[in-house]
Design an enzyme around this catalytic site. Structure first.
Site, PDB file in Angstrom:
ATOM      1  CB  SER A  32       3.218  -9.427  -6.199  1.00 29.21           C
ATOM      2  OG  SER A  32       2.688  -8.627  -5.164  1.00 29.21           O
ATOM      3  CG  HIS A  77       1.403 -12.327  -1.912  1.00 31.86           C
ATOM      4  ND1 HIS A  77       0.534 -12.201  -2.980  1.00 31.86           N
ATOM      5  CD2 HIS A  77       2.325 -11.334  -2.077  1.00 31.86           C
ATOM      6  CE1 HIS A  77       0.910 -11.195  -3.740  1.00 31.86           C
ATOM      7  NE2 HIS A  77       1.991 -10.653  -3.229  1.00 31.86           N
TER       8      HIS A  77
END
Length: 237
Positions: A87, A199
């Site tokens: 991320s 994610h």
């Protein structure tokens, strides 16, 4: 030594031991994780220190941490250093290898490579406005200047890209752009997609994929940090 960058700007590493740290140290690698501008617990000014300046200030801080670790622990081989993160940590991994060739291997997970396309395709469109003082229509040049893909021509570090098919926070096209840019400039790179994952792959993913993600990281660092030409990628076993 493997430099690990945490996953969000307003975050910090705690006293717990991440699974990647456990696996890396078990294979004989040291792991460095450090606080830099943008992280918490050092006050609001410190936390907001990267606003409109993603990449640059954090890079200065984190590389200072690397130099401090090398000075304090002379047993660390500065010619065999890797970098990884997911991320925001993936974004920083991309930024780092575009601004220094000191690392011999990189693994980037669910990472932003181009803020301009990301801002219009991610969930919560134009969600980077607080980070850059405006959206892409107002700060287009700044968004491009903070995008790692702008500096892809500088990358020499062998880079593994891990991305999830159903990642809507950082769409899969971000990983594809980084892969294609690195290929375009002749960088040794591979990309691995994880089906059905979002994610949060490394936290809530299917057990099989959690293991595969770890094994891909270990494979890449074994091959390029340890020089193990016989290292076998997980999908070939």
């Amino acid at each position: 030594m493997i430099l690990s960058v945490y996953a969000r700007t307003t975050e910090q590493y705690g006293v717990d031991c991440h699974q990647v740290f456990r696996r890396s140290t078990a294979t004989g690698d040291a792991v460095l994780f450090a606080k830099a501008r943008g992280s918490t617990r050092y006050g609001l000014k410190f936390e907001l220190g990267i606003v409109v300046n993603w990449g640059a200030k954090y890079f200065i801080d984190i590389m200072s941490g690397v130099d401090a670790a090398l000075k304090r622990y002379p047993w660390i081989d500065q010619d065999r250093m890797g970098v990884t993160g997911g991320s925001y940590g993936g974004f920083m991994t991309n930024w780092i290898v575009g601004h220094t060739n000191r690392f011999k291997a990189a693994v980037t997970l669910r990472s932003v490579s181009n803020f301009i396309s990301d801002d219009g395709t991610r969930d919560g469109a134009y969600g980077h406005a607080p980070d850059f003082g405006g959206d892409i229509f107002q700060k287009f040049d700044l968004y491009w200047d903070r995008s790692p893909v702008k500096f892809a021509q500088n990358v020499k570090t062998p880079t593994l890209i891990l991305h999830s098919d159903n990642d809507y926070r950082v769409p899969i096209e971000q990983g594809e752009q980084w892969f294609r840019a690195l290929k375009h400039f002749g960088v040794t790179t591979e990309i691995v997609f994880f089906p059905r994952e979002n994610h949060n792959l490394t936290r809530t993913g299917e057990p099989k994929h959690l293991v595969e993600s770890l094994n891909w990281q270990l494979y890449w660092f074994d091959k390029f940090l340890n020089g193990n030409d016989k290292a076998v990628p997980p999908d070939a076993k």
